[in-house]
Design a protein around this motif. Structure first.
Motif, PDB file in Angstrom:
ATOM      1  N   GLY A   1      -3.804  -1.415   8.896  1.00  0.00           N
ATOM      2  CA  GLY A   1      -2.569  -1.891   8.278  1.00  0.00           C
ATOM      3  C   GLY A   1      -2.876  -2.519   6.936  1.00  0.00           C
ATOM      4  N   GLY A   2      -1.859  -3.066   6.303  1.00  0.00           N
ATOM      5  CA  GLY A   2      -2.050  -3.716   5.009  1.00  0.00           C
ATOM      6  C   GLY A   2      -1.951  -2.735   3.861  1.00  0.00           C
ATOM      7  N   ARG A   3      -2.328  -3.211   2.694  1.00  0.00           N
ATOM      8  CA  ARG A   3      -2.219  -2.408   1.465  1.00  0.00           C
ATOM      9  C   ARG A   3      -3.410  -2.703   0.565  1.00  0.00           C
TER      10      ARG A   3
ATOM     11  N   SER B   1      -3.824  -6.369   8.026  1.00  0.00           N
ATOM     12  CA  SER B   1      -2.581  -6.597   7.292  1.00  0.00           C
ATOM     13  C   SER B   1      -2.912  -7.403   6.045  1.00  0.00           C
TER      14      SER B   1
ATOM     15  N   GLY C   1      -1.643   1.562   7.280  1.00  0.00           N
ATOM     16  CA  GLY C   1      -1.736   0.884   5.988  1.00  0.00           C
ATOM     17  C   GLY C   1      -1.470   1.830   4.826  1.00  0.00           C
ATOM     18  N   GLU C   2      -1.633   1.282   3.609  1.00  0.00           N
ATOM     19  CA  GLU C   2      -1.386   2.038   2.385  1.00  0.00           C
ATOM     20  C   GLU C   2      -2.548   1.852   1.419  1.00  0.00           C
TER      21      GLU C   2
ATOM     22  N   THR D   1      -2.563  -7.782   1.610  1.00  0.00           N
ATOM     23  CA  THR D   1      -2.784  -6.933   0.445  1.00  0.00           C
ATOM     24  C   THR D   1      -4.072  -7.345  -0.262  1.00  0.00           C
TER      25      THR D   1
ATOM     26  N   ILE E   1      -9.272   0.469   8.513  1.00  0.00           N
ATOM     27  CA  ILE E   1      -7.975   0.040   8.002  1.00  0.00           C
ATOM     28  C   ILE E   1      -6.907   0.455   9.011  1.00  0.00           C
TER      29      ILE E   1
END
Length: 188
Positions: A140-142, A96, A171-172, A98, A138
């Motif tokens: 989660g998170g961005r 998680s 995630g993204e 960014t 990955i």
């Protein structure tokens, strides 16, 4: 920070390292908990990440609250990186938070020359740079990469004799530039 292997480093406040020309090497396995805070710097040297996994270690980035970020933002004539994974055997886990890079350097163009804007021959941004024989997971998170030209969320570099592993289950990944924006790019 001087950390023990396997520890969790928790940000207790926002940290701005200002303009730096060297990386922050991570040579021990650890978890970095952003805890809703920001770790920020303007790395003023090409091919250098704000954080670099420079040993065969496993590092996890997480944000136990919300809004936690690792940010590298600067006008750089060269390749900017958020996190660089340089050593074979290194593993980066993003759970998680960014990771953001923003190269605000203006690419050399006729329009910028007319406007009298300082220009660079290369101004790229790479959220995560992954060297050969490394792993990124990955969940989660961005990952954000923005800039004026040639931005990459994640770059994998390898060759026929080497392999990189990228496992994405959540995630993204976001990339934005007027020209040449890539979420994931593999070279080699």
């Amino acid at each position: 920070a001087n950390a023990n292997t396997g520890c969790t480093l928790t940000l207790l406040r926002n940290i701005d390292l200002g303009t730096i020309t060297t990386t922050n090497n991570i040579i021990k396995a650890m978890t970095i908990d952003l805890n809703g805070k920001e770790l920020r710097a303007a790395v003023n040297k090409a091919l250098v990440g704000l954080l670099t996994l420079n040993a065969a270690v496993e590092v996890t980035i997480k944000d136990s609250k919300t809004g936690g970020k690792i940010i590298n933002e600067h006008a750089l004539n060269g390749q900017m990186r958020g996190i660089s994974i340089d050593k074979a055997g290194a593993i980066l886990n993003i759970q998680s938070g960014t990771i953001r890079v923003n190269n605000t350097g203006q690419y050399a163009s006729a329009a910028n020359a007319t406007l009298g804007v300082a220009q660079y021959s290369a101004c790229t941004a790479r959220g995560i740079y992954q060297n050969a024989n490394t792993t990124v997971n990955i969940s989660g998170g961005r990952i954000e990469a923005v800039g004026t030209r040639e931005v990459y969320g994640i770059v994998e570099e390898s060759s026929a004799a080497n392999t990189t592993y990228l496992n994405i289950t959540g995630g993204e990944i976001y990339a934005e530039a007027p020209a040449y924006a890539y979420g994931i790019c593999a070279f080699g």
